[in-house]
Design a protein around this motif. Structure first.
Motif, mmCIF file in Angstrom:
data_model
loop_
_atom_site.group_PDB
_atom_site.id
_atom_site.type_symbol
_atom_site.label_atom_id
_atom_site.label_comp_id
_atom_site.label_asym_id
_atom_site.label_seq_id
_atom_site.Cartn_x
_atom_site.Cartn_y
_atom_site.Cartn_z
ATOM 1 N N ASP A 148 0.810 -1.304 0.211
ATOM 2 C CA ASP A 148 -0.031 0.061 -0.144
ATOM 3 C C ASP A 148 0.923 1.185 0.019
ATOM 4 O OD1 ASP A 148 -2.639 -1.127 0.002
ATOM 5 O OD2 ASP A 148 -2.547 -1.574 2.203
ATOM 6 N N GLY A 149 2.239 1.176 -0.461
ATOM 7 C CA GLY A 149 3.045 2.171 -0.503
ATOM 8 C C GLY A 149 3.803 2.582 0.783
ATOM 9 N N LEU A 150 4.312 3.950 1.019
ATOM 10 C CA LEU A 150 4.840 4.201 2.018
ATOM 11 C C LEU A 150 3.998 3.931 3.349
ATOM 12 C CD1 LEU A 150 7.185 6.161 3.371
ATOM 13 C CD2 LEU A 150 5.652 8.114 2.977
ATOM 14 N N VAL A 151 5.121 3.278 4.230
ATOM 15 C CA VAL A 151 4.420 2.699 5.288
ATOM 16 C C VAL A 151 4.292 4.133 6.371
ATOM 17 C CG1 VAL A 151 4.425 1.342 7.311
ATOM 18 C CG2 VAL A 151 5.127 0.515 5.167
ATOM 19 N N VAL A 152 3.246 5.078 6.242
ATOM 20 C CA VAL A 152 3.056 6.211 6.977
ATOM 21 C C VAL A 152 3.180 5.935 8.572
ATOM 22 C CG1 VAL A 152 1.905 8.198 7.138
ATOM 23 C CG2 VAL A 152 1.841 7.288 4.853
ATOM 24 N N LEU A 194 0.588 14.313 9.112
ATOM 25 C CA LEU A 194 1.771 14.324 9.814
ATOM 26 C C LEU A 194 2.521 15.583 9.259
ATOM 27 C CD1 LEU A 194 2.858 10.691 9.562
ATOM 28 C CD2 LEU A 194 2.359 12.022 11.803
ATOM 29 N N ALA A 195 2.509 15.822 7.798
ATOM 30 C CA ALA A 195 3.284 17.025 7.359
ATOM 31 C C ALA A 195 2.694 18.439 8.069
ATOM 32 C CB ALA A 195 3.076 17.076 5.919
ATOM 33 N N ALA A 196 1.424 18.486 8.342
ATOM 34 C CA ALA A 196 0.878 19.683 8.793
ATOM 35 C C ALA A 196 1.462 19.766 10.248
ATOM 36 C CB ALA A 196 -0.536 19.570 8.804
#
Length: 400
Positions: A148-152, A194-196
């Motif tokens: 599912d992409g980057l494991v945020v 997370l970026a915010a």
């Protein structure tokens, strides 16, 4: 001539080449037949060559002069139409035309990265993306990927261990290079949160998003959170139309436009006006969707052919991703004795080229994996290439 010791800038030590781009020259020097799974590019038969040649021949006043640094207005207008069709309404003051996607990455890193800044990258990820960040002195932190992409979910712990938040998060959300996986909708929302929290800029690098051939599109980051100033989107026509055009664009907060113009003027003044005109006229002629309708089915066919060939020739000796679009399969050997760095020369001698997995890691990881591009070869040619790869593995007999 006496030896001369040149006094290089400190940053010169952080300038690393690209094994991907270098493979073009390497393959050109070979005299035997090679199935080329290395470069990530459409094959000539999947580029709209005749149409591009027709539009390139148009006589347009000022075509061979300097253009506006921010891009030809007609092309900016066509880019906005493309984005609107993808459910993201932007505006002209957000768009800057670039010399390919690589210039977009360079501009992003130039604007946001100071020496020593922490930059989260996917592991594995695009070699040239890592190289660009390193050229500006970034401290790269490799984060894991799964189907599912980057494991945020892993990012908070990684950041806690690093002791500081990332200045930049670099992600390829759709049909990721090299893995082919796509970042899930839930994780996209988590990443924005997370970026915010950290005040991080997300470099959203999406060369392949229009090349979906399976399942439904996932909303882009800009579609989930329109106008978010922390999203810096990099796009290109290299994978959609033809890489030699060297035409791309960035979509960024309007406050960045003057800085982008200043930075680009110090690079190349403007992206090639003839190339911009060719792309703009091709798009204005209504050719993009018919082109995509033709090629995405062929990419699906080629992906399936590669997966079938891997099963036929390798069986359970490898695991391969199953992308919904794009160009790549990421292949991991279940036999830990296979070292794809050492295997490369044997494979090249057997007549097949790929990119070793370690090229996509800042730490030399993934030596048991490799990237295969299915976009460049017909199904019959793909099967032949996988057969040659199997012969190379058998000949190497485990090379770690």
């Amino acid at each position: 001539m006496a030896d001369v010791k040149l006094r290089l800038a400190e940053r010169a030590a952080d300038l690393i080449g690209s094994i991907i781009d270098s493979s073009t020259s390497l393959l050109a020097r070979q005299t035997h037949d090679i199935v080329r799974f290395a470069m990530g590019a459409p094959s000539d038969d999947l580029m709209p060559v005749e149409l591009l040649d027709r539009y390139a021949a148009y006589t347009v006043p000022g075509k061979y002069g300097y253009g506006s640094t921010e891009g030809e207005p007609d092309l900016v207008e066509e880019v906005l139409k493309i984005q609107a069709e993808q459910n993201y309404s932007s505006s002209a003051d957000r768009i800057t035309i670039t010399t390919g996607g690589m210039q977009g990455l360079d501009l992003a890193c130039k604007l946001f990265i100071d020496p020593g800044d922490l930059v989260i990258v996917e592991g594995p990820t695009y070699t040239n993306g890592n190289a660009t960040a390193l050229s500006y002195g970034a401290a790269l932190l490799e984060a894991p990927l799964d189907e599912d992409g980057l494991v945020v979910e892993a990012l908070p712990d990684l950041v806690a261990r690093a002791g500081r938040p990332p200045k930049v998060i670099y992600t390829i959300p759709n049909f990721q290079n090299p893995s082919g996986v796509t970042l899930s909708s839930h994780r996209r929302e988590q990443l924005l949160e997370l970026a915010a929290r950290w005040g991080s800029v997300i470099i959203d690098d999406d060369p392949y998003g229009l090349l979906r051939f399976e399942n439904s599109p996932i909303p882009a980051l800009n579609e989930i959170d329109p106008g978010n100033a922390h999203i810096f989107s990099v796009r290109t026509f290299s994978k959609i139309l033809a890489p030699g055009l060297r035409v791309g664009w960035v979509d960024a907060d309007p406050s960045l436009r003057p800085l982008l113009i200043n930075a680009k003027q110090a690079m190349d003044t403007c992206t090639s006006v003839p190339a911009q005109r060719t792309v703009a006229d091709f798009l204005a002629g209504g050719n993009l969707q018919p082109h995509l309708d033709r090629v995405v089915g062929l990419y699906r066919e080629r992906k399936q052919a590669m997966r079938v060939a891997l099963e036929r020739h390798f069986g359970d000796a490898v695991r391969a991703t199953d992308p919904d679009g794009g160009f790549f399969l990421w292949v991991t050997f279940t036999d830990s004795e296979v070292d794809t760095d050492a295997l490369f020369e044997v494979a090249l001698a057997e007549g097949v080229a790929y990119i070793p997995g370690s090229a996509f890691s800042t730490n030399g990881h993934f030596r048991d994996a490799l990237r295969l591009c299915f976009a460049t070869s017909t199904p019959d040619r793909i099967d032949e290439g996988i057969l040659r790869l199997k012969r190379a593995v058998d000949k190497a007999g485990g090379s770690r």
